[in-house]
Design a protein around this motif. Sequence first.
Motif, PDB file in Angstrom:
ATOM      1  N   HIS A  36       0.840  -1.193   0.000  1.00 21.38           N
ATOM      2  CA  HIS A  36       0.000   0.000   0.000  1.00 21.38           C
ATOM      3  C   HIS A  36       0.880   1.248   0.000  1.00 21.38           C
ATOM      4  O   HIS A  36       2.061   1.184   0.345  1.00 21.38           O
ATOM      5  CB  HIS A  36      -0.838   0.080   1.289  1.00 21.38           C
ATOM      6  CG  HIS A  36      -1.591  -1.148   1.661  1.00 21.38           C
ATOM      7  ND1 HIS A  36      -2.969  -1.220   1.601  1.00 21.38           N
ATOM      8  CD2 HIS A  36      -1.190  -2.351   2.148  1.00 21.38           C
ATOM      9  CE1 HIS A  36      -3.366  -2.408   2.022  1.00 21.38           C
ATOM     10  NE2 HIS A  36      -2.300  -3.111   2.358  1.00 21.38           N
ATOM     11  N   TYR A  37       0.295   2.399  -0.336  1.00 21.36           N
ATOM     12  CA  TYR A  37       0.924   3.658   0.085  1.00 21.36           C
ATOM     13  C   TYR A  37       0.041   4.293   1.145  1.00 21.36           C
ATOM     14  O   TYR A  37      -1.161   4.012   1.238  1.00 21.36           O
ATOM     15  CB  TYR A  37       1.202   4.607  -1.070  1.00 21.36           C
ATOM     16  CG  TYR A  37       0.037   5.142  -1.891  1.00 21.36           C
ATOM     17  CD1 TYR A  37      -1.151   5.624  -1.318  1.00 21.36           C
ATOM     18  CD2 TYR A  37       0.135   5.222  -3.273  1.00 21.36           C
ATOM     19  CE1 TYR A  37      -2.173   6.136  -2.080  1.00 21.36           C
ATOM     20  CE2 TYR A  37      -0.889   5.738  -4.057  1.00 21.36           C
ATOM     21  CZ  TYR A  37      -2.028   6.188  -3.447  1.00 21.36           C
ATOM     22  OH  TYR A  37      -3.054   6.705  -4.214  1.00 21.36           O
ATOM     23  N   THR A  38       0.662   5.168   1.953  1.00 19.53           N
ATOM     24  CA  THR A  38      -0.086   5.763   3.062  1.00 19.53           C
ATOM     25  C   THR A  38      -1.066   6.825   2.587  1.00 19.53           C
ATOM     26  O   THR A  38      -2.134   6.993   3.189  1.00 19.53           O
ATOM     27  CB  THR A  38       0.877   6.383   4.077  1.00 19.53           C
ATOM     28  OG1 THR A  38       1.735   7.322   3.407  1.00 19.53           O
ATOM     29  CG2 THR A  38       1.719   5.303   4.753  1.00 19.53           C
ATOM     30  N   GLY A  39      -0.713   7.591   1.539  1.00 22.25           N
ATOM     31  CA  GLY A  39      -1.616   8.608   1.023  1.00 22.25           C
ATOM     32  C   GLY A  39      -1.874   9.749   1.992  1.00 22.25           C
ATOM     33  O   GLY A  39      -2.935  10.381   1.944  1.00 22.25           O
ATOM     34  N   GLY A  99       0.322  -7.068   5.401  1.00 19.66           N
ATOM     35  CA  GLY A  99       0.157  -5.748   4.812  1.00 19.66           C
ATOM     36  C   GLY A  99       1.342  -4.844   5.110  1.00 19.66           C
ATOM     37  O   GLY A  99       1.795  -4.763   6.253  1.00 19.66           O
ATOM     38  N   VAL A 100       1.843  -4.166   4.083  1.00 21.37           N
ATOM     39  CA  VAL A 100       2.962  -3.236   4.214  1.00 21.37           C
ATOM     40  C   VAL A 100       2.538  -1.875   3.684  1.00 21.37           C
ATOM     41  O   VAL A 100       2.196  -1.747   2.496  1.00 21.37           O
ATOM     42  CB  VAL A 100       4.205  -3.727   3.449  1.00 21.37           C
ATOM     43  CG1 VAL A 100       5.323  -2.692   3.516  1.00 21.37           C
ATOM     44  CG2 VAL A 100       4.684  -5.067   4.003  1.00 21.37           C
ATOM     45  N   GLU A 101       2.529  -0.872   4.542  1.00 20.09           N
ATOM     46  CA  GLU A 101       2.263   0.514   4.137  1.00 20.09           C
ATOM     47  C   GLU A 101       3.595   1.193   3.811  1.00 20.09           C
ATOM     48  O   GLU A 101       4.572   1.068   4.560  1.00 20.09           O
ATOM     49  CB  GLU A 101       1.570   1.280   5.264  1.00 20.09           C
ATOM     50  CG  GLU A 101       0.132   0.863   5.517  1.00 20.09           C
ATOM     51  CD  GLU A 101      -0.853   1.532   4.565  1.00 20.09           C
ATOM     52  OE1 GLU A 101      -0.420   2.365   3.742  1.00 20.09           O
ATOM     53  OE2 GLU A 101      -2.056   1.216   4.665  1.00 20.09           O
ATOM     54  N   ILE A 102       3.623   1.922   2.702  1.00 17.53           N
ATOM     55  CA  ILE A 102       4.832   2.614   2.260  1.00 17.53           C
ATOM     56  C   ILE A 102       4.519   4.106   2.230  1.00 17.53           C
ATOM     57  O   ILE A 102       3.555   4.529   1.591  1.00 17.53           O
ATOM     58  CB  ILE A 102       5.263   2.114   0.870  1.00 17.53           C
ATOM     59  CG1 ILE A 102       5.420   0.583   0.886  1.00 17.53           C
ATOM     60  CG2 ILE A 102       6.553   2.778   0.423  1.00 17.53           C
ATOM     61  CD1 ILE A 102       5.446  -0.050  -0.479  1.00 17.53           C
ATOM     62  N   VAL A 103       5.306   4.883   2.950  1.00 18.24           N
ATOM     63  CA  VAL A 103       5.024   6.314   3.055  1.00 18.24           C
ATOM     64  C   VAL A 103       5.154   6.984   1.683  1.00 18.24           C
ATOM     65  O   VAL A 103       6.217   6.963   1.056  1.00 18.24           O
ATOM     66  CB  VAL A 103       5.963   6.983   4.074  1.00 18.24           C
ATOM     67  CG1 VAL A 103       5.770   8.503   4.063  1.00 18.24           C
ATOM     68  CG2 VAL A 103       5.726   6.425   5.471  1.00 18.24           C
ATOM     69  N   ASN A 104       4.045   7.547   1.223  1.00 23.07           N
ATOM     70  CA  ASN A 104       3.988   8.229  -0.067  1.00 23.07           C
ATOM     71  C   ASN A 104       2.681   8.997  -0.107  1.00 23.07           C
ATOM     72  O   ASN A 104       1.631   8.478   0.281  1.00 23.07           O
ATOM     73  CB  ASN A 104       4.048   7.207  -1.218  1.00 23.07           C
ATOM     74  CG  ASN A 104       4.119   7.853  -2.587  1.00 23.07           C
ATOM     75  OD1 ASN A 104       3.114   8.333  -3.111  1.00 23.07           O
ATOM     76  ND2 ASN A 104       5.301   7.862  -3.175  1.00 23.07           N
ATOM     77  N   GLY A 105       2.732  10.248  -0.579  1.00 24.67           N
ATOM     78  CA  GLY A 105       1.536  11.086  -0.605  1.00 24.67           C
ATOM     79  C   GLY A 105       0.435  10.578  -1.499  1.00 24.67           C
ATOM     80  O   GLY A 105      -0.744  10.840  -1.262  1.00 24.67           O
ATOM     81  N   GLY A 106       0.797   9.834  -2.549  1.00 22.83           N
ATOM     82  CA  GLY A 106      -0.189   9.173  -3.393  1.00 22.83           C
ATOM     83  C   GLY A 106      -1.023  10.086  -4.264  1.00 22.83           C
ATOM     84  O   GLY A 106      -0.691  11.239  -4.518  1.00 22.83           O
ATOM     85  N   HIS A 107      -2.130   9.549  -4.768  1.00 19.72           N
ATOM     86  CA  HIS A 107      -3.101  10.276  -5.572  1.00 19.72           C
ATOM     87  C   HIS A 107      -4.022  11.064  -4.635  1.00 19.72           C
ATOM     88  O   HIS A 107      -4.083  10.762  -3.454  1.00 19.72           O
ATOM     89  CB  HIS A 107      -3.940   9.297  -6.394  1.00 19.72           C
ATOM     90  CG  HIS A 107      -3.146   8.383  -7.294  1.00 19.72           C
ATOM     91  ND1 HIS A 107      -2.628   7.190  -6.838  1.00 19.72           N
ATOM     92  CD2 HIS A 107      -2.795   8.467  -8.600  1.00 19.72           C
ATOM     93  CE1 HIS A 107      -1.995   6.573  -7.835  1.00 19.72           C
ATOM     94  NE2 HIS A 107      -2.081   7.325  -8.913  1.00 19.72           N
ATOM     95  N   PRO A 154      -0.203   0.847  -4.546  1.00 17.55           N
ATOM     96  CA  PRO A 154       0.781   1.916  -4.367  1.00 17.55           C
ATOM     97  C   PRO A 154       1.042   2.768  -5.600  1.00 17.55           C
ATOM     98  O   PRO A 154       1.919   3.619  -5.586  1.00 17.55           O
ATOM     99  CB  PRO A 154       2.047   1.148  -3.966  1.00 17.55           C
ATOM    100  CG  PRO A 154       1.931  -0.151  -4.681  1.00 17.55           C
ATOM    101  CD  PRO A 154       0.465  -0.487  -4.639  1.00 17.55           C
ATOM    102  N   GLY A 155       0.303   2.556  -6.665  1.00 16.34           N
ATOM    103  CA  GLY A 155       0.345   3.454  -7.806  1.00 16.34           C
ATOM    104  C   GLY A 155       1.355   3.090  -8.873  1.00 16.34           C
ATOM    105  O   GLY A 155       2.217   2.230  -8.696  1.00 16.34           O
ATOM    106  N   GLU A 156       1.235   3.790 -10.002  1.00 16.34           N
ATOM    107  CA  GLU A 156       2.028   3.463 -11.191  1.00 16.34           C
ATOM    108  C   GLU A 156       3.507   3.828 -11.067  1.00 16.34           C
ATOM    109  O   GLU A 156       4.327   3.380 -11.874  1.00 16.34           O
ATOM    110  CB  GLU A 156       1.420   4.142 -12.426  1.00 16.34           C
ATOM    111  CG  GLU A 156       1.242   5.638 -12.306  1.00 16.34           C
ATOM    112  CD  GLU A 156      -0.083   6.052 -11.686  1.00 16.34           C
ATOM    113  OE1 GLU A 156      -0.478   7.208 -11.916  1.00 16.34           O
ATOM    114  OE2 GLU A 156      -0.726   5.232 -10.984  1.00 16.34           O
ATOM    115  N   ASN A 157       3.899   4.625 -10.067  1.00 10.54           N
ATOM    116  CA  ASN A 157       5.307   4.953  -9.874  1.00 10.54           C
ATOM    117  C   ASN A 157       6.048   3.928  -9.022  1.00 10.54           C
ATOM    118  O   ASN A 157       7.260   4.021  -8.852  1.00 10.54           O
ATOM    119  CB  ASN A 157       5.462   6.337  -9.216  1.00 10.54           C
ATOM    120  CG  ASN A 157       5.195   7.461 -10.189  1.00 10.54           C
ATOM    121  OD1 ASN A 157       4.916   7.223 -11.360  1.00 10.54           O
ATOM    122  ND2 ASN A 157       5.276   8.684  -9.717  1.00 10.54           N
TER     123      ASN A 157
END
Length: 252
Positions: A36-39, A99-107, A154-157
């Motif tokens: 995941h990303y944190t968003g 589950g793994v959350e990855i710090v990223n602002g996201g969409h 976690p998005g396309e990046n």
Amino acid sequence: MSLEKFAPDFEGAEICPSPNFGPRKDDRAIDMLLLHYTGMDSGEGAQDWLCNEESQVSSHYIVHEDGRVVQMVRETDRAWHAGNSFWKGEEDTNSRSIGVEIVNGGHPASLPDYPESQMAAVVRLCQSILSRHSIPAAHVLAHSDVAPVRKLDPGENFDWKLLAQAGVGHWTEPTAISGGRYFSEGDTGQPIEALQAMFRLYGYRIEVDGVFDAQTKGVVEAFQRHFRPQRVDGVADMSTIDTLHRLLSAVT
């Protein structure tokens, strides 16, 4: 639930116990790894939220931008990270996954890149998790894979190719984007039914009814984010279809 500190499953991880967990239903074996990303605006804010009883969400781990790894829930317990989700015919994704959350602002803002130090930490963590659990390569997935339309992370990046090169996850080099026949929302018929059947076979939640509807478009977008990130448009072009076909050939 008890919030005493516990020994981390991943060597070197910090501990921030979350109250948001429970037992895995029916002692379900762990056979999925979800990323995941944190968003959220900051990593510390995301970690605080995941460790707050009010949030009713959690994850086993969070990976900060500088590569710091924090464990919030024991791997043996069921964290609350996937929500309404589905893969390979099963809906209780939380009972079968880490589950793994990855710090990223996201969409929806411009999706930030993932720093090299963070990606290196994600690779090491995932390798460690896979060493402890029997998780097939095709079950290392994005949150968006198990919850198309509803989730984008976690998005396309996110660099799935890097993980695969380190022995984590299922990957094939995407077929080059070119012209030719394509399918998009509103199309109907047997070719759409065949396309839906392929996505269903891989694991996605999709109705095989021959109608390219909003859900089908969402599944195509989720697949593209993970496996053909050069263009995420929900159009099933030959690049998307051929990439899916080659992935299926490797697991069936």
